[in-house]
Design a protein around this motif. Structure first.
Motif, PDB file in Angstrom:
ATOM      1  N   TRP A   1      10.010  38.709  54.100  1.00 13.72           N
ATOM      2  CA  TRP A   1      11.332  38.091  53.948  1.00 13.72           C
ATOM      3  C   TRP A   1      12.355  38.826  54.823  1.00 13.72           C
ATOM      4  O   TRP A   1      13.139  38.192  55.526  1.00 13.72           O
ATOM      5  CB  TRP A   1      11.760  38.128  52.486  1.00 13.72           C
ATOM      6  CG  TRP A   1      13.114  37.542  52.270  1.00 13.72           C
ATOM      7  CD1 TRP A   1      14.289  38.224  52.111  1.00 13.72           C
ATOM      8  CD2 TRP A   1      13.459  36.160  52.220  1.00 13.72           C
ATOM      9  NE1 TRP A   1      15.329  37.363  51.960  1.00 13.72           N
ATOM     10  CE2 TRP A   1      14.848  36.074  52.026  1.00 13.72           C
ATOM     11  CE3 TRP A   1      12.727  34.985  52.321  1.00 13.72           C
ATOM     12  CZ2 TRP A   1      15.524  34.863  51.925  1.00 13.72           C
ATOM     13  CZ3 TRP A   1      13.399  33.782  52.223  1.00 13.72           C
ATOM     14  CH2 TRP A   1      14.778  33.736  52.022  1.00 13.72           C
TER      15      TRP A   1
ATOM     16  N   GLY B   1      11.863  38.019  58.484  1.00 15.32           N
ATOM     17  CA  GLY B   1      12.350  36.678  58.770  1.00 15.32           C
ATOM     18  C   GLY B   1      13.865  36.635  58.878  1.00 15.32           C
ATOM     19  O   GLY B   1      14.422  35.980  59.766  1.00 15.32           O
ATOM     20  N   GLN B   2      14.560  37.343  58.003  1.00 13.95           N
ATOM     21  CA  GLN B   2      16.016  37.383  58.038  1.00 13.95           C
ATOM     22  C   GLN B   2      16.515  38.057  59.322  1.00 13.95           C
ATOM     23  O   GLN B   2      17.470  37.593  59.941  1.00 13.95           O
ATOM     24  CB  GLN B   2      16.562  38.118  56.812  1.00 13.95           C
ATOM     25  CG  GLN B   2      16.364  37.373  55.523  1.00 13.95           C
ATOM     26  CD  GLN B   2      17.150  36.077  55.495  1.00 13.95           C
ATOM     27  OE1 GLN B   2      18.336  36.056  55.764  1.00 13.95           O
ATOM     28  NE2 GLN B   2      16.471  34.981  55.186  1.00 13.95           N
TER      29      GLN B   2
ATOM     30  N   GLN C   1      14.903  38.295  62.204  1.00 11.88           N
ATOM     31  CA  GLN C   1      14.611  37.423  63.338  1.00 11.88           C
ATOM     32  C   GLN C   1      15.600  36.263  63.393  1.00 11.88           C
ATOM     33  O   GLN C   1      16.060  35.881  64.464  1.00 11.88           O
ATOM     34  CB  GLN C   1      13.176  36.889  63.265  1.00 11.88           C
ATOM     35  CG  GLN C   1      12.129  37.960  63.387  1.00 11.88           C
ATOM     36  CD  GLN C   1      12.219  38.714  64.696  1.00 11.88           C
ATOM     37  OE1 GLN C   1      12.263  38.113  65.746  1.00 11.88           O
ATOM     38  NE2 GLN C   1      12.230  40.022  64.642  1.00 11.88           N
ATOM     39  N   TRP C   2      15.931  35.689  62.240  1.00 14.44           N
ATOM     40  CA  TRP C   2      16.886  34.592  62.190  1.00 14.44           C
ATOM     41  C   TRP C   2      18.258  35.050  62.687  1.00 14.44           C
ATOM     42  O   TRP C   2      18.927  34.342  63.427  1.00 14.44           O
ATOM     43  CB  TRP C   2      16.977  34.052  60.761  1.00 14.44           C
ATOM     44  CG  TRP C   2      17.937  32.925  60.623  1.00 14.44           C
ATOM     45  CD1 TRP C   2      17.700  31.611  60.905  1.00 14.44           C
ATOM     46  CD2 TRP C   2      19.292  33.008  60.195  1.00 14.44           C
ATOM     47  NE1 TRP C   2      18.829  30.875  60.672  1.00 14.44           N
ATOM     48  CE2 TRP C   2      19.826  31.708  60.224  1.00 14.44           C
ATOM     49  CE3 TRP C   2      20.105  34.054  59.774  1.00 14.44           C
ATOM     50  CZ2 TRP C   2      21.133  31.433  59.865  1.00 14.44           C
ATOM     51  CZ3 TRP C   2      21.410  33.774  59.414  1.00 14.44           C
ATOM     52  CH2 TRP C   2      21.903  32.477  59.462  1.00 14.44           C
ATOM     53  N   CYS C   3      18.644  36.251  62.292  1.00 11.76           N
ATOM     54  CA  CYS C   3      19.939  36.800  62.702  1.00 11.76           C
ATOM     55  C   CYS C   3      19.997  37.003  64.218  1.00 11.76           C
ATOM     56  O   CYS C   3      21.005  36.713  64.850  1.00 11.76           O
ATOM     57  CB  CYS C   3      20.184  38.119  61.977  1.00 11.76           C
ATOM     58  SG  CYS C   3      21.691  38.964  62.476  1.00 11.76           S
ATOM     59  N   TRP C   4      18.924  37.504  64.801  1.00  6.33           N
ATOM     60  CA  TRP C   4      18.909  37.811  66.230  1.00  6.33           C
ATOM     61  C   TRP C   4      18.567  36.609  67.104  1.00  6.33           C
ATOM     62  O   TRP C   4      18.773  36.644  68.315  1.00  6.33           O
ATOM     63  CB  TRP C   4      17.910  38.931  66.516  1.00  6.33           C
ATOM     64  CG  TRP C   4      18.464  40.261  66.162  1.00  6.33           C
ATOM     65  CD1 TRP C   4      18.210  40.967  65.017  1.00  6.33           C
ATOM     66  CD2 TRP C   4      19.389  41.052  66.906  1.00  6.33           C
ATOM     67  NE1 TRP C   4      18.915  42.137  65.023  1.00  6.33           N
ATOM     68  CE2 TRP C   4      19.640  42.218  66.171  1.00  6.33           C
ATOM     69  CE3 TRP C   4      20.023  40.891  68.134  1.00  6.33           C
ATOM     70  CZ2 TRP C   4      20.504  43.201  66.624  1.00  6.33           C
ATOM     71  CZ3 TRP C   4      20.874  41.874  68.581  1.00  6.33           C
ATOM     72  CH2 TRP C   4      21.103  43.010  67.815  1.00  6.33           C
ATOM     73  N   ALA C   5      18.065  35.530  66.540  1.00 10.09           N
ATOM     74  CA  ALA C   5      17.632  34.376  67.337  1.00 10.09           C
ATOM     75  C   ALA C   5      18.720  33.858  68.275  1.00 10.09           C
ATOM     76  O   ALA C   5      18.433  33.565  69.436  1.00 10.09           O
ATOM     77  CB  ALA C   5      17.114  33.259  66.428  1.00 10.09           C
ATOM     78  N   PRO C   6      19.985  33.726  67.838  1.00 14.79           N
ATOM     79  CA  PRO C   6      21.008  33.255  68.785  1.00 14.79           C
ATOM     80  C   PRO C   6      21.176  34.199  69.981  1.00 14.79           C
ATOM     81  O   PRO C   6      21.407  33.741  71.099  1.00 14.79           O
ATOM     82  CB  PRO C   6      22.280  33.206  67.948  1.00 14.79           C
ATOM     83  CG  PRO C   6      21.797  33.056  66.536  1.00 14.79           C
ATOM     84  CD  PRO C   6      20.503  33.820  66.489  1.00 14.79           C
TER      85      PRO C   6
ATOM     86  N   TRP D   1      18.778  36.023  71.355  1.00 15.62           N
ATOM     87  CA  TRP D   1      17.639  35.839  72.242  1.00 15.62           C
ATOM     88  C   TRP D   1      17.814  34.572  73.065  1.00 15.62           C
ATOM     89  O   TRP D   1      17.496  34.538  74.242  1.00 15.62           O
ATOM     90  CB  TRP D   1      16.342  35.740  71.456  1.00 15.62           C
ATOM     91  CG  TRP D   1      15.898  37.028  70.871  1.00 15.62           C
ATOM     92  CD1 TRP D   1      16.455  38.264  71.052  1.00 15.62           C
ATOM     93  CD2 TRP D   1      14.803  37.217  69.991  1.00 15.62           C
ATOM     94  NE1 TRP D   1      15.762  39.198  70.339  1.00 15.62           N
ATOM     95  CE2 TRP D   1      14.753  38.590  69.679  1.00 15.62           C
ATOM     96  CE3 TRP D   1      13.870  36.373  69.433  1.00 15.62           C
ATOM     97  CZ2 TRP D   1      13.790  39.127  68.842  1.00 15.62           C
ATOM     98  CZ3 TRP D   1      12.918  36.918  68.591  1.00 15.62           C
ATOM     99  CH2 TRP D   1      12.880  38.278  68.309  1.00 15.62           C
TER     100      TRP D   1
END
Length: 65
Positions: free
Chosen positions: A49, A52-53, A55-60, A62
């Protein structure tokens, strides 16, 4: 070392991009309730979990590249 005391030439995005594959491999082989040795209050699900959090935070960042 950099002036801030950190290592020189550290590829932060490369580090963040490479580690999820390693996490997936390890977590796929771990029972769900297995405790995380370095975080004794967490189990494998908690670690998944958290990853995932992050990665979701850093996705923008990337995507902006």
């Amino acid at each position: 070392m950099n002036s801030d005391g950190g290592p020189k030439n550290l590829d932060y995005l490369g580090h963040l991009a490479g580690n999820p594959a390693r996490f997936v491999k390890v977590l796929a082989q771990s029972p769900t309730g297995r405790r995380v040795p370095t975080c004794p209050d967490w189990d494998a699900d908690d670690l998944l979990w958290h990853l995932g959090q992050v990665q979701w935070c850093w996705a923008p960042s990337w995507a902006a590249g």
